[in-house]
Design a protein around this motif. Structure first.
Motif, short mmCIF file in Angstrom:
data_model
loop_
_atom_site.label_atom_id
_atom_site.label_comp_id
_atom_site.label_asym_id
_atom_site.label_seq_id
_atom_site.Cartn_x
_atom_site.Cartn_y
_atom_site.Cartn_z
N THR A 1 0.80 -1.22 0.00
CA THR A 1 0.00 0.00 0.00
C THR A 1 0.83 1.27 0.00
OG1 THR A 1 -0.10 0.02 2.43
CG2 THR A 1 -1.86 -1.14 1.28
N ASP A 2 0.20 2.35 -0.48
CA ASP A 2 0.68 3.71 -0.27
C ASP A 2 -0.32 4.38 0.65
OD1 ASP A 2 2.94 3.68 -2.10
OD2 ASP A 2 1.45 3.61 -3.71
N ARG B 1 -1.79 -0.97 -4.24
CA ARG B 1 -1.04 -0.77 -5.49
C ARG B 1 -1.51 -1.69 -6.62
NH1 ARG B 1 3.79 -1.11 -2.08
NH2 ARG B 1 4.34 0.99 -1.37
N ASN C 1 -6.77 3.60 -7.83
CA ASN C 1 -6.63 2.38 -7.03
C ASN C 1 -7.69 2.30 -5.94
OD1 ASN C 1 -3.54 3.19 -7.81
ND2 ASN C 1 -3.86 0.98 -7.83
#
Length: 540
Positions: A271-272, A290, A331
């Motif tokens: 993840t971001d 992502r 996303n």
């Protein structure tokens, strides 16, 4: 005469209905005359059939509907238009009295007359049917209007309750006592919020009447009113959530969350992580996945299903999930609480004198709880997980509470993307926390969680990544391929030895057993950690 007796019976039945004795008597006489005409027998029979049909319709309607509107419609057929029935009776009786000769001589006239009478009766049936349909439609419209009005009143009551802070506090008390009314209210509030959002997002159309300017002004006023209701409802739901801790019933939070900033603040293997605001006020974390696109309906449903399961978990050491959003970026985003204390390593850097054993115990309890409800964590880097803002006071110092996050996500992502978890973690420097069987490509398990937990404990105590002497993950992989699993060296620094006793080190070594079945369970670990931690606490 069987044909005549059937029609007469029908007529007698019709005569029993309220408001139709005159029509029934006329129909009886018409049926009898039709039987006696003797010419155009088929057409005469059809005329009798139409009369029978009208009689039965009047009878059935009178029996089924007893309201005033029904009486008026029957009276209209039997009263105001009784002359039609008299006409039919008069003409058919006239033909029936003709001698056989005259009936033959006037056969065309009788045939035409029978068709005309059939038409008259059919018109009555059609009008009655149309009136019946109109009345039915009117009743349906009245019922729909009543339902709509009740629905509008329910919505207004919902808004009034959510706008009243005192009512919210009462709801919080009932929620604490185990009542579910607050959950129901939150769910209905979410539904109404979604409806209002659809209205605000739909294109406005001009009215056919009036000028475009006037219509535009009306639309603008309506939109403004809807927007005010939307914001008021958001505020009420936020108040309810803060005072009860209720998680959203509807896990799709589109339109409820705003993302802050132009860049992610941090990230993990999958993840971001962005900062965001839920309902315009509550700080939340938005974890952009992502490998999952927001347009992937199948992935959305899978994550929502998993989050509904995860949201039922209740532990002070397990981070809650709020839901997902699909209307920000390309996303899929998972929404969780924002932890102001950051992750464990960030917290330790700011608080060097913190009680590390309490953080170890909190992390262990989080993993133990997950395993007790058959949830495999899978994401191995526990020190990268967070600490709750909830404080525990120890000797005038406040300390954060270790909290496990992202549990189950690795397995879910693996199932959706068909990519082994080991591949993902290798790509993001996760090898040094991974059990040897995961490096080989197997799926996460409770035993692999135990292995990773022990690596995480070592990282918390040393504040260095496991196997830090091997700078690159590829070196770890090559070493494991050559000599098998690599065990960390025991630290000797005084600040680490303070926490890393012989008993604790022995426990960690058990967790690093090469085969998964040789490792202890988290339940066993928790019991042993309690025994180890008590002397340390007493020593402090």
């Amino acid at each position: 005469m069987a044909y005549l007796s059937v029609f007469c019976a029908v007529g007698e039945t019709a005569a029993q209905a309220v408001g139709v004795p005159v029509a029934a008597s006329l129909i009886n006489e018409i049926i009898k005359a039709c039987e006696e005409v003797g010419k155009q027998k088929r057409s005469a029979k059809l005329l009798g059939t139409k009369c029978k049909e009208l009689a039965m319709t009047l009878t059935e309607e009178a029996d089924r509907l007893e309201d005033e509107d029904m009486r008026k419609r029957i009276d209209e057929v039997t009263g105001n238009r009784s002359r039609i029935f008299h006409t039919v009776r008069g003409r058919t009786q006239k033909w029936a009295k003709l001698s056989l000769l005259y009936r033959w001589w006037r056969r065309d006239e009788i045939g035409t007359g029978i068709e005309e009478l059939k038409t008259l009766i059919e018109i009555q049936l059609e009008k009655f049917s149309m009136q019946n349909q109109i009345a039915l439609k009117r009743a349906q419209n009245d019922t729909a209007a009543t339902i709509k009005q009740n629905h509008a009143e329910d919505k207004e009551m919902l808004r009034q309750v959510l706008a009243n802070h005192k009512e919210i506090l009462k709801l919080a008390e009932r929620h604490s006592a185990g009542e579910t009314i607050a959950n129901d209210l939150f769910e209905e509030g979410q539904k109404e919020l979604q409806e209002l959002r659809k209205i605000l997002r739909s294109p406005t159309s001009l009215s056919e009447s009036g000028s475009a300017f006037q219509s535009s002004r009306r639309n603008s006023s309506s939109i403004q009113t809807t927007r005010e209701k939307y914001l008021e409802l958001q505020k009420g739901l936020l108040d309810l959530q803060i005072n009860t801790g209720i998680l959203p019933a509807d896990k799709r939070l589109d339109g409820q969350v705003e993302r802050e900033g132009d860049m992610a603040v941090t990230g993990g293997p999958h993840t971001d992580i962005w900062k965001g605001k839920w309902f315009g006020q509550t700080q939340v974390a938005l974890k952009a996945l992502r490998y999952i696109k927001s347009s992937d309906e199948k992935a959305q449903k899978r994550f929502i299903r998993e989050i509904e399961i995860w949201s039922k978990l209740k532990s002070n050491h397990v981070l809650q999930f709020y839901g997902v959003i699909t209307d920000i970026g390309s996303n899929l985003h998972v929404v969780t609480p924002w932890l102001e204390n950051g992750n464990v390593l960030e917290y330790l850097a700011r608080h060097p004198d913190v009680d590390k054993m309490q953080l170890v115990m909190g992390t262990a309890e989080g993993v133990r709880y997950l395993h007790s409800v058959e949830v495999i964590h899978g994401n191995t880097q526990y020190p990268r997980h967070g600490l709750k803002s909830k404080q525990r006071h120890t000797k005038s110092k406040s300390q954060g509470q270790a909290c496990i996050s992202d549990f189950g996500m690795a397995k879910t992502l693996q199932d959706i993307t068909k990519t082994p978890m080991s591949t993902t973690l290798k790509d993001h420097d996760g090898v040094r926390w991974m059990a040897p069987e995961i490096v080989e490509g197997k799926s996460p398990s409770k035993a692999s969680d135990v292995y990773s937990f022990a690596m995480s404990v070592l990282e918390m105590l040393t504040e260095k990544a496991p196997l830090y002497e091997l700078k690159r993950d590829i070196a770890i992989i090559r070493a494991m391929a050559k000599d098998g699993p690599i065990r960390p060296k025991r630290p000797t620094e005084p600040e680490v030895v303070r926490w890393l006793t012989n008993e604790l080190w022995g426990l960690l070594e058990l967790c690093w057993a090469k085969t998964d079945h040789a490792r202890p369970t988290m339940e066993d670990l928790m019991r042993d950690l309690r025994e180890i931690s008590n002397p340390l606490i007493m020593a402090k």
